[in-house]
Design an enzyme around this catalytic site. Structure first.
Site, PDB file in Angstrom:
ATOM      1  N   ARG A 239       0.862  -1.189   0.000  1.00  0.00           N
ATOM      2  CA  ARG A 239       0.000   0.000   0.000  1.00  0.00           C
ATOM      3  C   ARG A 239       0.893   1.232   0.000  1.00  0.00           C
ATOM      4  NH1 ARG A 239      -3.464  -2.815  -1.481  1.00  0.00           N
ATOM      5  NH2 ARG A 239      -5.503  -3.240  -0.528  1.00  0.00           N
ATOM      6  N   GLU A 268      -3.489   7.179  -4.897  1.00  0.00           N
ATOM      7  CA  GLU A 268      -3.518   6.745  -6.294  1.00  0.00           C
ATOM      8  C   GLU A 268      -4.935   6.888  -6.868  1.00  0.00           C
ATOM      9  OE1 GLU A 268      -1.946   2.810  -5.314  1.00  0.00           O
ATOM     10  OE2 GLU A 268      -3.880   1.935  -5.898  1.00  0.00           O
ATOM     11  N   HIS A 286      -0.778  -0.067  -9.925  1.00  0.00           N
ATOM     12  CA  HIS A 286      -1.434  -0.994  -8.982  1.00  0.00           C
ATOM     13  C   HIS A 286      -1.979  -2.231  -9.702  1.00  0.00           C
ATOM     14  CE1 HIS A 286      -3.783  -1.269  -4.911  1.00  0.00           C
ATOM     15  NE2 HIS A 286      -3.385  -2.463  -5.339  1.00  0.00           N
TER      16      HIS A 286
HETATM   17  C1  DGY Z   1      -5.544  -6.198  -2.803  1.00  0.00           C
HETATM   18  O1  DGY Z   1      -6.168  -7.234  -3.103  1.00  0.00           O
HETATM   19  O2  DGY Z   1      -5.504  -5.752  -1.672  1.00  0.00           O
HETATM   20  C2  DGY Z   1      -4.807  -5.519  -3.908  1.00  0.00           C
HETATM   21  O3  DGY Z   1      -4.187  -4.365  -3.526  1.00  0.00           O
HETATM   22  C3  DGY Z   1      -5.706  -5.290  -5.091  1.00  0.00           C
HETATM   23  O4  DGY Z   1      -5.343  -6.317  -5.911  1.00  0.00           O
END
Ligand code: DGY
Length: 321
Positions: A239, A268, A286
């Site tokens: 993150r 983002e 992402h």
């Molecule tokens: C998640 O699953 O937490 C990712 O960041 C999105 O794929």
């Protein structure tokens, strides 16, 4: 009994929407616009559950305004930092996530970031596309080897371990910090460090795999970055908010860090524009879990949880506070 009504906040892969239509009364999002909080609350009227993603902010304020009929929130993600879990619990709303199914896809992207950042792949690709590549040059596009280097992994859960497994194929020496030390067979020779501060001096590369929590937000900051060896390369697939952008950008611009590979960002997709201008960043949008196979598996995992909930059975992957 009539089928449960599910508000699905984003467009999902066709196979997942097909299953939703077969087993539920889904309110699908054909245009894939992101609903604001008011819109989401309005659409939740008369629904039994929400199927949300990382782009929905399910704060306490939202949860408190959800209709009484909402009994479950299934997130199409392993991370659940966008949901106020305590607020859900206070309202008696069950929450599930999708751990496990995106481990390999995300670990693959971490390796892509390690390679992309170390080898300046973004600049190379840009030069080819812009037709600015002049010739092969002994000193052109020089990057750094992964082979034989030390990889520090912050967060040695499923994804961290899958990254370690891949990195071993590059003959990297694995170091890690995790809340608890892994059993020897899972460690597979990796060196454990009891704190992040103890790990950092051993990281030629640092790969971040910790969840976003009040304890981890901003954990990669001026102080922790200073503890990395000069020229270290940082990659992040977890993150964006684990990183203090000012500190990382300063460390990249000053040359203390060699490069960074980032798949996730604060705020983002409106990331700090200075990342784009730096020559030593390799940036992705992402896409850690973005393969058709994985996104199907995430959808099916979310549906397995909804199925279990409405059948009165234990959830395969519940989130607990
Ligand atoms: C998640 O699953 O937490 C990712 O960041 C999105 O794929």
């Amino acid at each position: 009994m009539s089928k449960p009504k599910i508000l699905v906040t984003r467009k999902l892969p066709p196979a997942v929407e097909e299953r939703l239509q077969k087993d539920y009364l889904p309110d699908l999002n054909a245009t894939d616009e992101i609903y604001g909080q008011e819109e989401l609350i309005k659409r939740a009227k008369d629904c039994d559950a929400l199927l949300v993603t990382v782009t929905d902010s399910i704060s306490r304020t939202v949860i408190e305004q959800l209709p009484e009929s909402i009994r479950m929130i299934a997130t199409f993600s392993v991370g659940f930092d966008q949901i106020d879990i305590a607020a859900a619990q206070d309202r008696g709303i069950t929450v599930s996530n999708t751990p496990g199914v995106l481990t390999n896809a995300t670990a693959d992207i971490a390796l892509l970031l390690l390679l992309g950042a170390a080898r300046g792949a973004g600049n190379g690709e840009h030069a080819v596309r812009q037709n600015s590549w002049k010739n092969w040059a002994p000193t052109g596009f020089l990057g750094r080897d992964l082979t034989g280097k030390r990889l520090g992994i912050l967060g040695m859960g499923r994804i961290g371990q899958a990254v370690a497994k891949r990195a071993r194929a590059f003959d990297m020496e694995i170091h890690y910090h995790n809340r608890s030390r892994l059993p020897a067979e899972q460690e597979a020779g990796a060196h454990y460090h009891a704190s992040l501060e103890a790990l950092l001096p051993y990281c030629d590369f640092l790969s971040i795999h910790a969840a976003s929590t009040p304890q981890t937000r901003g954990i990669i900051n001026a102080e922790t970055l200073r503890a990395l060896p000069a020229g270290a390369i940082v990659v992040n697939t977890s993150r964006g908010d684990l990183v203090d952008d000012d500190a990382l950008i300063h460390a990249l611009a000053s040359g203390h860090l060699g490069a960074a590979g980032l798949d996730v960002f604060n705020n983002e997709p409106d990331l700090d524009p200075r990342y784009r201008a730096l020559p030593n960043t390799f940036l992705l949008p992402h896409l850690g879990s973005a393969t058709l196979e994985t996104r199907n598996a995430m959808g099916f995992c979310a549906l397995d949880n909804l199925d279990a909930f409405f059948a009165g059975k234990p959830l395969p992957t519940p989130v607990t506070p």
